[in-house]
Design a protein around this motif. Sequence first.
Motif, short mmCIF file in Angstrom:
data_model
loop_
_atom_site.label_atom_id
_atom_site.label_comp_id
_atom_site.label_asym_id
_atom_site.label_seq_id
_atom_site.Cartn_x
_atom_site.Cartn_y
_atom_site.Cartn_z
N LEU A 288 -20.39 56.98 48.87
CA LEU A 288 -21.87 56.10 48.55
C LEU A 288 -21.61 55.06 47.21
N ARG A 289 -20.54 55.25 46.60
CA ARG A 289 -20.14 54.47 45.43
C ARG A 289 -19.48 53.25 46.18
N SER A 290 -18.60 53.26 47.31
CA SER A 290 -18.12 52.32 47.84
C SER A 290 -19.12 51.25 48.58
N LYS A 291 -20.29 52.05 48.89
CA LYS A 291 -21.30 51.31 49.82
C LYS A 291 -22.27 50.40 48.52
N LEU A 292 -22.29 51.13 47.70
CA LEU A 292 -23.25 50.67 46.48
C LEU A 292 -22.39 49.43 45.99
N LYS A 293 -21.15 49.37 45.83
CA LYS A 293 -20.36 48.20 45.26
C LYS A 293 -20.26 47.03 46.25
N THR A 294 -20.35 47.54 47.57
CA THR A 294 -20.40 46.38 48.69
C THR A 294 -21.89 45.68 48.60
#
Length: 403
Positions: A2-8
Amino acid sequence: MLRSKLKTIILALSVTMMAISLISFPQESVDASIRGLNMWWEIVFPSLLPFFIVSEMLIGFGVVRFIGVLLEPLMRPLFKVPGVGGFVWAMGMASGFPAGAKLTARLRQEGQISKTEAERLVSFTNCSNPLFIFGAVSVGFFHNAKLGVILALAHYLGNITVGLLMRFYGRKEETTNENKQRKPSIRYALSVLHRTRINDNRPIGKLLGDAVMSSIRTLLMIGGFIILFSVINKLLYHLGITTFLAGGLEIILSAFNLPIELSTPFISGIFEITLGSQMTSQVQEATLMHQAIITSFVLAFSGFSVQAQVASILAQTDIDFKPFFIARILQGFFAAIYAALLWNPVYERFYNTEQPSNAVPVAFFGEGSWMHKWFLIMSDAGPLITIFALLCYTFLLARRLGR
């Protein structure tokens, strides 16, 4: 995940917003690009190129290893870095941002320093050079060469303080062999110099060509970041983001009895030091001491523009960027504190006189001094030097690609 998607999503929205802003403010974007290009074209490229080329050759010929052996008894106890760190520190102070990062990365690639030592070294070897502090900021913006003494003292004392603190960084992960260190001597240093040159095994022409190619590639990257952040800074101002951030900063400035009018220049300086220093010098509501405190923080923090340049250089190695970023924040506060502490005993006592005194060494830095004249010469001859260097780079690159 989820953190990776939010960063994207955040990165995508940021770039999209920047693209829309470029379309919405085309003239302002062009003006900011030209301003950044002129800075790189006239000052940054011609002033840094000789240092970069000479540094590469000194590393290749083994001179840096020679200096490292002799400076080991000084740098190891003070900063917990090898003696070669003394060379990086000196070159970083002489040539300015981001020479310290480039030389640290180069030494790490050569295997002359460990990862932890490199992260310590890069944290305090990136600083403004005296020419920028005295020529551009003090004389160019404030029209007060004497102010450069306070700015320089605060800046370099902040650097040393950060270096002394960073010696404690990574002590748990580090495995040292300090007890096995050989006692330095001229004979041993000369032996190390000779072995390094023999192991490099590149002809002088090849070494010089590699130094020129590597230096110009780095400077082209630096130029791109200067132009990019000059545009970003301008767009943030026109979008009202700078003003919004400055509104929150006013509370902090008031707590330290600093004029709230310095909030906007401070935010601009967080992104780009030249614009921040210039805007600070134009705040009429602030005293010179308040302006010096804010400028000292801006110079020490070095701005996201310089930090992006350093991050790009460090990305070529395994050196972590986070210690460098934390060190910039620490140095910003230390430099601001030193500027406040030194103001009365140094500036008010020795420099704030109605009539200039011959005992004050302002002739070394002031208008008409050799340093000020050198700054003006660089502004006039800088474009010619840049064009000549780029032509040499094009010629060397064409020869290599043609082989």
